[in-house]
Design a protein around this motif. Structure first.
Motif, PDB file in Angstrom:
ATOM      1  N   THR A  10       0.815  -1.225   0.000  1.00 49.37           N
ATOM      2  CA  THR A  10       0.000   0.000   0.000  1.00 49.37           C
ATOM      3  C   THR A  10       0.846   1.271   0.000  1.00 49.37           C
ATOM      4  N   ASP A  11       2.187   1.104  -0.113  1.00 48.35           N
ATOM      5  CA  ASP A  11       3.024   2.303  -0.160  1.00 48.35           C
ATOM      6  C   ASP A  11       2.797   3.082  -1.448  1.00 48.35           C
ATOM      7  N   ARG A  12       2.399   2.353  -2.502  1.00 45.00           N
ATOM      8  CA  ARG A  12       2.050   2.981  -3.765  1.00 45.00           C
ATOM      9  C   ARG A  12       0.884   2.200  -4.366  1.00 45.00           C
ATOM     10  N   PHE A  13      -0.173   2.894  -4.739  1.00 43.05           N
ATOM     11  CA  PHE A  13      -1.293   2.224  -5.403  1.00 43.05           C
ATOM     12  C   PHE A  13      -1.969   3.204  -6.348  1.00 43.05           C
ATOM     13  N   THR A  14      -2.716   2.661  -7.303  1.00 41.60           N
ATOM     14  CA  THR A  14      -3.453   3.500  -8.239  1.00 41.60           C
ATOM     15  C   THR A  14      -4.915   3.070  -8.251  1.00 41.60           C
ATOM     16  N   TYR A  15      -5.800   4.039  -8.098  1.00 43.75           N
ATOM     17  CA  TYR A  15      -7.242   3.767  -8.067  1.00 43.75           C
ATOM     18  C   TYR A  15      -7.806   3.981  -9.470  1.00 43.75           C
ATOM     19  N   GLU A  16      -8.389   2.937 -10.048  1.00 48.30           N
ATOM     20  CA  GLU A  16      -8.880   2.996 -11.422  1.00 48.30           C
ATOM     21  C   GLU A  16     -10.400   3.072 -11.517  1.00 48.30           C
ATOM     22  N   GLY A  17     -11.101   3.009 -10.394  1.00 50.93           N
ATOM     23  CA  GLY A  17     -12.561   3.119 -10.420  1.00 50.93           C
ATOM     24  C   GLY A  17     -13.213   1.934 -11.120  1.00 50.93           C
TER      25      GLY A  17
END
Length: 290
Positions: free
Chosen positions: A135-142
């Motif tokens: 969870t240090d880096r994540f991308t939310y794509e919906g």
């Protein structure tokens, strides 16, 4: 209405997070704010009215959804300019995260109106916090596109993304979505699916894409509620893998060309995914197009 030296002082819009299932997750500050404002803008007033009543709040509700947001935002701007305070809520969770409100907040900030966030429940953050994925880096794509070919195209464009990928999905498209992910990412990519967060039947299902797809195929009774899909990112490649990365990039370009996407759009997508400069990518797209 507040007046100072005979000059009107603009009101404030409070962006208020509300529970995504468990009413106990409402914050004290949220309740106090919803009680004191002059009105509440809600995505669906029919949904929000019972919520407010359960909190003992009798408030003026104004609808603000994707079909009326621009027109209604202008009306709310005038109310705030006249010194009224308002609150913005969505059906559940934090407003603007895959919900209406962006146009309103952007308009108010451009007009110098004070916008105050009240943090609270968010399905994305809640799911990530208990998923056991990086969870240090994540991308939310919906939400992914509903049509299979467009959905697959988007997923293939994310195949080399090293950050944890987070998606929302509806029950009637869950199996098809997992099938598309299997095609784009392969059988063994790790995934965690969270459903019915904070509710009675909250569940986390984790494993490889193949295992999780099989679970929901075999347990159709679990394909209900609201889903958050979290996919582990691709392994970080060393500099020695540069040639392989270029080959993968060419594959993505060719897939997009087959979908008749414009050269400029393809180069922008690839640049965003890879972090590379657009100009050389644009030239490469032209070369492959020929």
């Amino acid at each position: 209405m507040t007046l100072q030296n005979q000059t009107q002082i603009s009101g404030t819009l409070y962006v208020v997070a509300t529970p995504i299932g468990n009413l106990g997750d409402i914050t004290r500050r949220a309740v106090e704010t919803l009680e004191k404002v002059d009105w509440v803008a809600a995505e669906d007033t029919r949904h929000s009215k019972p919520l407010l009543h359960s909190l003992g709040i009798n408030q003026t509700l104004i609808s603000l959804h994707e079909h009326n947001e621009q027109q209604r935002s202008e009306q709310l701007l005038e109310k705030l300019k006249n010194g009224e305070d308002g609150a913005l809520i969505s059906d559940a969770g934090t407003p603007l995260i895959n919900d209406p409100g962006y146009f309103l907040v952007k308009l108010l900030r451009d007009e110098g109106i004070r916008v105050v966030p009240l943090p609270g429940p968010s399905a994305v953050i809640a799911a990530l916090s208990a998923a056991g994925l990086p969870t240090d880096r994540f991308t939310y794509e919906g939400f992914l596109p509903a049509r299979g070919n467009k959905r697959l195209l988007v997923l293939q464009g994310l195949a080399t993304e090293v950050r944890t990928l987070v998606f929302y999905e509806s029950p009637h498209r869950l199996i098809d979505c997992l099938e598309s992910m299997l095609t784009a990412f392969g059988d063994e990519r790790e995934i965690v699916v969270a459903r019915e967060l904070t509710k009675k039947f909250e569940q986390f299902v984790s494993g490889s894409l193949q295992e999780v797809r099989r679970y929901f195929t075999d347990h159709s009774d679990k394909v209900r509620g609201e889903f958050v899909l979290m996919l582990k990112g691709a392994p970080i490649k060393s500099s020695e893998d540069g040639e392989a990365a270029l080959i993968e990039q060419d594959k993505m370009i060719k897939v997009m060309l087959k979908q008749s996407l414009p050269v400029k759009q393809i180069s922008e997508i690839i640049a965003e995914l890879t972090g590379e400069k657009k100009k050389p990518i644009y030239q490469r797209v032209l070369e492959l197009k020929e």
